[in-house]
Design a protein around this motif. Structure first.
Motif, PDB file in Angstrom:
ATOM      1  N   ILE A 101       0.873  -1.233  -0.095  1.00  0.00           N
ATOM      2  CA  ILE A 101      -0.078   0.155   0.051  1.00  0.00           C
ATOM      3  C   ILE A 101       0.918   1.350  -0.129  1.00  0.00           C
ATOM      4  CG2 ILE A 101      -1.544   1.314   1.302  1.00  0.00           C
ATOM      5  CD1 ILE A 101      -3.160  -0.957   0.011  1.00  0.00           C
ATOM      6  N   ASP A 102       0.575   2.142  -0.826  1.00  0.00           N
ATOM      7  CA  ASP A 102       1.254   3.547  -0.895  1.00  0.00           C
ATOM      8  C   ASP A 102       0.506   4.373   0.328  1.00  0.00           C
ATOM      9  OD1 ASP A 102       2.734   5.984  -2.208  1.00  0.00           O
ATOM     10  OD2 ASP A 102       0.579   6.384  -2.265  1.00  0.00           O
ATOM     11  N   GLU A 103       1.459   4.869   0.977  1.00  0.00           N
ATOM     12  CA  GLU A 103       1.052   5.442   2.371  1.00  0.00           C
ATOM     13  C   GLU A 103       0.232   6.798   1.981  1.00  0.00           C
ATOM     14  OE1 GLU A 103       2.701   7.438   6.340  1.00  0.00           O
ATOM     15  OE2 GLU A 103       4.024   6.603   4.931  1.00  0.00           O
ATOM     16  N   LEU A 104       0.757   7.690   1.013  1.00  0.00           N
ATOM     17  CA  LEU A 104       0.206   8.749   0.350  1.00  0.00           C
ATOM     18  C   LEU A 104      -1.245   8.767   0.216  1.00  0.00           C
ATOM     19  CD1 LEU A 104       0.338  12.048   0.484  1.00  0.00           C
ATOM     20  CD2 LEU A 104       1.157  11.405  -1.850  1.00  0.00           C
ATOM     21  N   HIS A 106       5.001  25.590  -6.501  1.00  0.00           N
ATOM     22  CA  HIS A 106       4.543  25.584  -4.788  1.00  0.00           C
ATOM     23  C   HIS A 106       5.373  24.639  -4.135  1.00  0.00           C
ATOM     24  CE1 HIS A 106       1.052  27.631  -6.499  1.00  0.00           C
ATOM     25  NE2 HIS A 106       1.070  26.843  -7.238  1.00  0.00           N
ATOM     26  N   GLY A 107       6.041  23.652  -4.475  1.00  0.00           N
ATOM     27  CA  GLY A 107       6.824  22.746  -3.778  1.00  0.00           C
ATOM     28  C   GLY A 107       6.372  21.241  -3.630  1.00  0.00           C
ATOM     29  N   ILE A 108       7.132  20.621  -2.967  1.00  0.00           N
ATOM     30  CA  ILE A 108       6.899  19.102  -3.044  1.00  0.00           C
ATOM     31  C   ILE A 108       5.474  18.640  -2.339  1.00  0.00           C
ATOM     32  CG2 ILE A 108       8.510  18.546  -1.286  1.00  0.00           C
ATOM     33  CD1 ILE A 108       7.578  16.297  -4.065  1.00  0.00           C
ATOM     34  N   GLY A 109       5.369  19.577  -1.076  1.00  0.00           N
ATOM     35  CA  GLY A 109       4.218  19.225  -0.402  1.00  0.00           C
ATOM     36  C   GLY A 109       2.895  19.573  -0.908  1.00  0.00           C
ATOM     37  N   GLU A 127      -2.617  12.941  -3.353  1.00  0.00           N
ATOM     38  CA  GLU A 127      -3.590  12.370  -2.209  1.00  0.00           C
ATOM     39  C   GLU A 127      -4.801  12.544  -2.257  1.00  0.00           C
ATOM     40  OE1 GLU A 127      -3.486  12.601   2.802  1.00  0.00           O
ATOM     41  OE2 GLU A 127      -2.640  14.257   1.551  1.00  0.00           O
ATOM     42  N   THR A 128      -5.115  13.540  -2.713  1.00  0.00           N
ATOM     43  CA  THR A 128      -6.660  14.174  -2.955  1.00  0.00           C
ATOM     44  C   THR A 128      -7.163  13.180  -4.040  1.00  0.00           C
ATOM     45  OG1 THR A 128      -6.241  16.423  -2.318  1.00  0.00           O
ATOM     46  CG2 THR A 128      -8.195  16.207  -3.600  1.00  0.00           C
ATOM     47  N   ILE A 129      -6.378  12.994  -5.383  1.00  0.00           N
ATOM     48  CA  ILE A 129      -6.746  12.450  -6.410  1.00  0.00           C
ATOM     49  C   ILE A 129      -6.832  10.873  -5.980  1.00  0.00           C
ATOM     50  CG2 ILE A 129      -6.121  11.663  -8.748  1.00  0.00           C
ATOM     51  CD1 ILE A 129      -5.251  14.752  -9.163  1.00  0.00           C
ATOM     52  N   GLY A 130      -6.016  10.400  -5.131  1.00  0.00           N
ATOM     53  CA  GLY A 130      -6.207   8.978  -4.676  1.00  0.00           C
ATOM     54  C   GLY A 130      -7.507   8.686  -3.914  1.00  0.00           C
ATOM     55  N   ASN A 131      -7.682   9.527  -2.949  1.00  0.00           N
ATOM     56  CA  ASN A 131      -8.859   9.447  -2.127  1.00  0.00           C
ATOM     57  C   ASN A 131     -10.061   9.494  -3.135  1.00  0.00           C
ATOM     58  OD1 ASN A 131      -7.621   9.120   0.007  1.00  0.00           O
ATOM     59  ND2 ASN A 131      -7.486  11.358   0.353  1.00  0.00           N
ATOM     60  N   THR A 187      -1.151  27.569  -0.353  1.00  0.00           N
ATOM     61  CA  THR A 187       0.135  28.147  -0.367  1.00  0.00           C
ATOM     62  C   THR A 187      -0.356  29.618  -0.462  1.00  0.00           C
ATOM     63  OG1 THR A 187       0.383  28.129  -2.696  1.00  0.00           O
ATOM     64  CG2 THR A 187       1.244  26.279  -1.426  1.00  0.00           C
ATOM     65  N   GLU A 188       0.968  30.682  -0.270  1.00  0.00           N
ATOM     66  CA  GLU A 188       0.716  32.005  -0.433  1.00  0.00           C
ATOM     67  C   GLU A 188       0.233  32.396  -1.789  1.00  0.00           C
ATOM     68  OE1 GLU A 188       3.884  34.083   1.058  1.00  0.00           O
ATOM     69  OE2 GLU A 188       3.460  33.433   3.233  1.00  0.00           O
ATOM     70  N   LYS A 189       1.027  31.721  -2.872  1.00  0.00           N
ATOM     71  CA  LYS A 189       0.545  32.117  -4.027  1.00  0.00           C
ATOM     72  C   LYS A 189      -0.842  31.507  -4.641  1.00  0.00           C
ATOM     73  CE  LYS A 189       5.536  31.575  -5.659  1.00  0.00           C
ATOM     74  NZ  LYS A 189       6.302  31.019  -6.422  1.00  0.00           N
ATOM     75  N   THR A 190      -1.269  30.372  -4.035  1.00  0.00           N
ATOM     76  CA  THR A 190      -2.546  29.963  -4.456  1.00  0.00           C
ATOM     77  C   THR A 190      -3.382  29.560  -3.245  1.00  0.00           C
ATOM     78  OG1 THR A 190      -1.526  28.814  -6.396  1.00  0.00           O
ATOM     79  CG2 THR A 190      -3.854  28.205  -5.800  1.00  0.00           C
ATOM     80  N   PRO A 191      -3.818  30.539  -2.608  1.00  0.00           N
ATOM     81  CA  PRO A 191      -4.705  30.130  -1.418  1.00  0.00           C
ATOM     82  C   PRO A 191      -6.015  29.722  -1.768  1.00  0.00           C
ATOM     83  CG  PRO A 191      -5.007  32.583  -2.094  1.00  0.00           C
ATOM     84  CD  PRO A 191      -3.808  31.871  -2.854  1.00  0.00           C
ATOM     85  N   GLN A 192      -6.626  29.702  -2.850  1.00  0.00           N
ATOM     86  CA  GLN A 192      -7.854  29.029  -3.292  1.00  0.00           C
ATOM     87  C   GLN A 192      -7.577  27.701  -3.865  1.00  0.00           C
ATOM     88  OE1 GLN A 192     -10.632  30.090  -2.320  1.00  0.00           O
ATOM     89  NE2 GLN A 192      -9.509  31.982  -1.388  1.00  0.00           N
TER      90      GLN A 192
END
Length: 365
Positions: A202-205, A249-252, A259-263, A315-320
Motif C-alpha cells: 500500500i502506498d502510504e500517501l 509551490h513545492g513538493i508538499g 493524495e486528493t486524487i487518490g482518495n 500556499t501563499e501563491k494559491t490560497p484558493q
C-alpha cells in the motif's frame, strides 16, 4: 490440539455471517448506472475452504523455523479460505477466535459507528483478528473481504498449543504481537504506516496499491485472468502539469494533489476494482470482469468530473483550491499478449495523451 469449528468446504458463511452487498458498507464506492451496465458481470463463485498444507504454513513468518512434524500437525487444523468480495470474516457483537493472514486480495475493517469508510486495511502480507482472539470480548468492528481474497485461517487455540511446543514459533509469535502493538498488522487509514510501509503493498500517501504491488502481484492477477479466461480492463492516467505544480509551490502541495486524487479515485470506482499508483506517479484502476467499453465509460467520467474536484494547495501563491486535468489511457487484457506488455501499452497510451497536450483520452497507439 483443539479442532477448529470453521465451516466445511463449500460453505458461504463464518459462524452464521454470510456475504453482504458491498454497497451497504462502502457507499462512497458507488458508480454510475451507465458504468455498471458497461461492465460484463460474471456470477460470483461461492466462498469455500480448503485444508491448508505444511507448505502454506511454512511460507509465513509466524511458522519460520518450525519443524516439519509440527507443521504437518498444525496444517490439519488450519484452513485456506477462498473468499468472494463481500464475505464477512467477523462482525460486531460476536466473538472471534481466529487469525486471518491475507495471502491474496484485501480485507477492510469497519467500525460499528455506521461510518461507510474503512478504519483499516489488511492487505497482502498483513493479518487481522489476533487482538480480538486474545481479548475474547464481543467485537466492536467487522472485517470484510472487499475483493476476491485468499486467507490462511489459524485458530488461537492452535497458537497457544504451539507456543508451548516450539521455541522458534514462540519467537515468531512474539514478533507478531510486537507488530500488532506497532500497528503493522493493518494500514490504519489516516495514520502513518511505520514499518509496514517498507514491506507492504500500500502506498502510504494515496492509500492505493504501490509499485511493489505492480511488480509482484499484478502479474499474478493477469495470469489468473488468462487461466480463467476472464476479462480485465484498465483505466490509467497522469495528472497534467504536476511537475509544474511542484516547481511553483513545492513538493508538499504536489503530494497533496496526489493524495486528493487518490482518495477521489476510491470514491469513483467499485470495491472490486484494484487501484494502484506507480513510482512515476501514474495512477491505475484495474477493472475485473470489465471490457474496453466499461473502461471507456469510467475514463470519460473521470476526465469530466476531475474538473469539478477542488484541490487545496494552501500556499501563499494559491490560497484558493485549484483544479487539474488528466492524460488518460485505457486498455483491455488481450489474448496472446504478455503481462508486462499490458502495463507497457497502458503507460504508452498515457504518454501519447500527454504529447497531445493533456486532458485527453487515448485507447489506440
Amino acid at each position: 490440539m483443539t479442532k477448529s469449528t470453521f465451516p466445511q468446504s463449500g460453505s458461504v458463511s463464518v459462524e452464521g455471517i454470510e456475504v453482504i452487498e458491498l454497497s451497504d458498507v462502502d457507499l462512497d464506492f458507488a458508480v454510475e448506472e451507465a458504468f455498471r451496465q458497461g461492465a460484463s458481470r460474471a456470477e460470483p463463485e461461492a466462498t469455500r475452504t480448503d485444508p491448508a498444507s505444511p507448505q502454506d504454513l511454512g511460507a509465513l513468518e509466524l511458522f519460520r523455523g518450525v519443524g516439519e512434524p509440527d507443521l504437518a500437525a498444525c496444517a490439519a487444523h488450519c484452513q485456506l479460505l477462498h473468499a468472494v468480495a463481500g464475505h464477512v470474516l467477523f462482525a460486531p457483537g460476536r466473538l472471534n477466535t481466529k487469525i486471518f493472514f491475507v495471502l491474496e486480495g484485501q480485507v477492510r475493517l469497519y467500525a460499528q459507528t455506521g461510518d461507510k469508510r474503512p478504519m483499516a486495511v489488511a492487505d497482502v502480507g498483513h493479518s487481522t483478528g489476533l487482538r480480538s482472539a486474545l481479548a475474547m470480548q464481543p467485537l466492536d468492528h467487522s472485517a470484510i473481504a472487499t475483493e476476491v481474497s485468499l486467507l490462511l485461517v489459524v485458530d488461537i487455540t492452535l497458537v497457544d498449543e504451539l507456543v508451548k511446543r516450539s521455541h522458534a514459533f514462540a519467537r515468531n509469535y512474539a514478533a507478531l504481537l510486537a507488530g500488532y502493538l506497532r500497528g503493522d498488522d493493518c494500514l490504519h487509514v489516516g495514520t502513518r504506516m511505520g514499518a509496514a510501509a517498507q514491506h507492504g503493498y500500500i502506498d502510504e500517501l494515496t492509500l492505493l496499491r504501490n509499485q511493489r504491488w505492480l511488480d509482484e502481484m499484478l502479474p499474478r492477477l493477469l495470469g489468473r485472468c488468462r487461466i480463467g479466461d476472464k476479462t480485465l480492463a484498465v483505466v490509467a492516467f497522469a495528472v497534467d502539469k504536476l511537475d509544474e505544480i511542484v516547481k511553483q509551490h513545492g513538493i508538499g502541495p504536489g503530494l497533496r494533489v496526489l493524495e486528493t486524487i487518490g482518495n477521489w479515485m476510491q470514491e469513483q470506482t467499485r470495491p472490486t476494482d484494484i487501484l494502484a499508483v506507480s513510482k512515476n506517479r501514474y495512477l491505475f484502476a484495474f477493472l475485473p470482469d470489465c471490457d474496453l467499453d466499461a473502461a471507456r465509460g469510467l475514463a470519460g467520467r473521470l476526465k469530466a468530473q476531475i474538473l469539478s474536484l477542488p484541490i487545496p494547495l494552501a500556499t501563499e501563491k494559491t490560497p484558493q483550491p485549484i483544479t487539474v486535468t488528466l492524460s488518460l489511457g485505457i486498455a483491455e487484457l488481450e489474448r496472446g499478449k504478455s503481462e508486462q506488455g499490458f502495463l507497457d501499452k497502458t503507460e504508452a497510451l498515457i504518454q501519447k495523451s500527454i504529447k497531445l497536450g493533456g486532458n485527453w483520452l487515448s485507447e489506440a497507439l
